[in-house]
Design an enzyme around this catalytic site. Structure first.
Site, PDB file in Angstrom:
ATOM      1  N   ASN A  16      55.068  -3.693 -33.894  1.00  0.00           N
ATOM      2  CA  ASN A  16      55.312  -2.806 -35.035  1.00  0.00           C
ATOM      3  C   ASN A  16      56.815  -2.575 -35.100  1.00  0.00           C
ATOM      4  O   ASN A  16      57.365  -1.853 -34.282  1.00  0.00           O
ATOM      5  CB  ASN A  16      54.565  -1.478 -34.832  1.00  0.00           C
ATOM      6  CG  ASN A  16      54.918  -0.464 -35.909  1.00  0.00           C
ATOM      7  OD1 ASN A  16      55.425  -0.826 -36.971  1.00  0.00           O
ATOM      8  ND2 ASN A  16      54.661   0.811 -35.632  1.00  0.00           N
ATOM      9  N   LYS A  18      58.563  -1.042 -37.306  1.00  0.00           N
ATOM     10  CA  LYS A  18      59.003   0.210 -37.962  1.00  0.00           C
ATOM     11  C   LYS A  18      60.111  -0.124 -38.979  1.00  0.00           C
ATOM     12  O   LYS A  18      60.031  -1.146 -39.632  1.00  0.00           O
ATOM     13  CB  LYS A  18      59.468   1.224 -36.916  1.00  0.00           C
ATOM     14  CG  LYS A  18      58.452   1.349 -35.774  1.00  0.00           C
ATOM     15  CD  LYS A  18      58.652   2.553 -34.927  1.00  0.00           C
ATOM     16  CE  LYS A  18      57.723   2.482 -33.734  1.00  0.00           C
ATOM     17  NZ  LYS A  18      57.471   3.755 -33.128  1.00  0.00           N
ATOM     18  N   HIS A 103      49.278   5.314 -38.741  1.00  0.00           N
ATOM     19  CA  HIS A 103      50.196   5.410 -37.600  1.00  0.00           C
ATOM     20  C   HIS A 103      50.641   6.868 -37.461  1.00  0.00           C
ATOM     21  O   HIS A 103      50.792   7.572 -38.457  1.00  0.00           O
ATOM     22  CB  HIS A 103      51.414   4.498 -37.826  1.00  0.00           C
ATOM     23  CG  HIS A 103      52.274   4.372 -36.619  1.00  0.00           C
ATOM     24  ND1 HIS A 103      53.194   5.339 -36.263  1.00  0.00           N
ATOM     25  CD2 HIS A 103      52.343   3.403 -35.669  1.00  0.00           C
ATOM     26  CE1 HIS A 103      53.793   4.958 -35.140  1.00  0.00           C
ATOM     27  NE2 HIS A 103      53.298   3.793 -34.758  1.00  0.00           N
ATOM     28  N   GLY A 181      57.230   5.858 -28.406  1.00  0.00           N
ATOM     29  CA  GLY A 181      58.693   5.902 -28.432  1.00  0.00           C
ATOM     30  C   GLY A 181      59.305   6.844 -27.412  1.00  0.00           C
ATOM     31  O   GLY A 181      60.483   7.180 -27.504  1.00  0.00           O
TER      32      GLY A 181
END
Ligand code: PEP
Length: 263
Positions: A16, A18, A103, A181
């Site tokens: 992913n 982002k 998400h 993260g």
């Protein structure tokens, strides 16, 4: 000594990205990654920014690589006066085959509800895009002992009214919000417990057969160092990788972790 697990399918590892990488940067990444994947025992997909979908999909075709390209979000409407939004059929025509929905950054930063996510899941299925539905508890919810309830609510609300046939198209991603993260990964036992719960919830709603075939990814600070311990868990069928998917070498190192695991 290879580790053994009773896996039901080839694992799927999804990057992913982002809000990182232009189309050109996506192509450079693919040129490095694609040749490494020829013998891969793992299915690979990349959720890239909207503006990179078309170029990335063309690059994958040109390289004859087995990498699915997808999006990270979409709107539930077919089209309309929704400035800045993107419809499923636009993603599809750009070359996306899947879409991440729900998400935690969409749920928490953009205040998306499970009800809205449910509409998007249905729309994605209608248009032939495979949804990766993300669910997960915050750190506070875990500390308060609410993990089970949160997963149950998010799963049922986000997948409400889906038929068994539609459920076969769904990929689920368990992503504890506190692990995304942050560098703080769930222990393999914690992740396995949550995955087992998700599978049981799906079994009670849509039957054992659907639940058994369901591919459930873990996401939250996955790195080459922790990927194998997660992938070996019986109910973990893949990984959703954010930060560590941005460099092809690191992402490939994660994919390689499956090689020591015997199915
Ligand atoms: C994600 O974005 O889905 C994610 C899991 O991010 P990270 O791997 O960086 O924690």
């Amino acid at each position: 000594m290879p580790r053994t697990t009773k896996k039901i399918a080839r694992p799927l590892v999804t990057g992913n990205w982002k809000m990182y990488k232009t189309g050109e940067e996506a192509c450079q990444f693919l040129e490095t990654l694609a040749p490494l994947l020829e013998e891969s025992q793992v299915d690979v997909s990349l959720a890239v920014p909207y503006t990179a979908i078309s170029l990335a999909a063309q690059k994958v075709a040109e390289l004859n690589a087995s990498i699915a390209i997808g999006a990270q979000n979409m709107n539930d409407a077919s089209e309309g006066a929704f400035t800045g939004e993107v419809a499923a059929r636009m993603l599809k025509s750009a070359g996306a085959t899947f879409v991440i929905l729900g998400h935690s950054e969409r749920r928490h930063i953009f205040h998306e509800t499970s009800d809205f996510i449910n509409k998007k899941v249905k729309k994605a299925l209608q248009e032939g895009l495979q949804p990766i539905l993300c669910i997960g508890e915050t750190g506070e919810e875990r500390e308060n002992g609410e993990t089970e309830e949160i997963l149950k609510t998010q799963l049922h609300e986000s997948l409400q009214d889906l038929s068994k046939e539609e459920m076969k198209q769904i990929i689920l991603a368990y992503e504890p919000v506190w692990a995304i993260g942050t560098g703080e990964v769930a222990t393999p036992e914690m992740a396995e417990e949550a995955h087992l719960l998700c599978r049981e919830l799906v079994a009670s709603g849509w039957g054992k057969r659907v639940a058994k075939a369901l591919l459930i990814q873990y996401g939250g600070s996955v790195k080459p160092e922790n990927a194998a311990d997660l992938l070996v868990q019986e109910n973990i069928n893949g990984l959703l990788v954010g930060g560590a998917s941005l460099q092809p070498e690191t992402f490939y190192e994660i994919l390689q972790q499956y090689e020591g695991i015997t199915v």
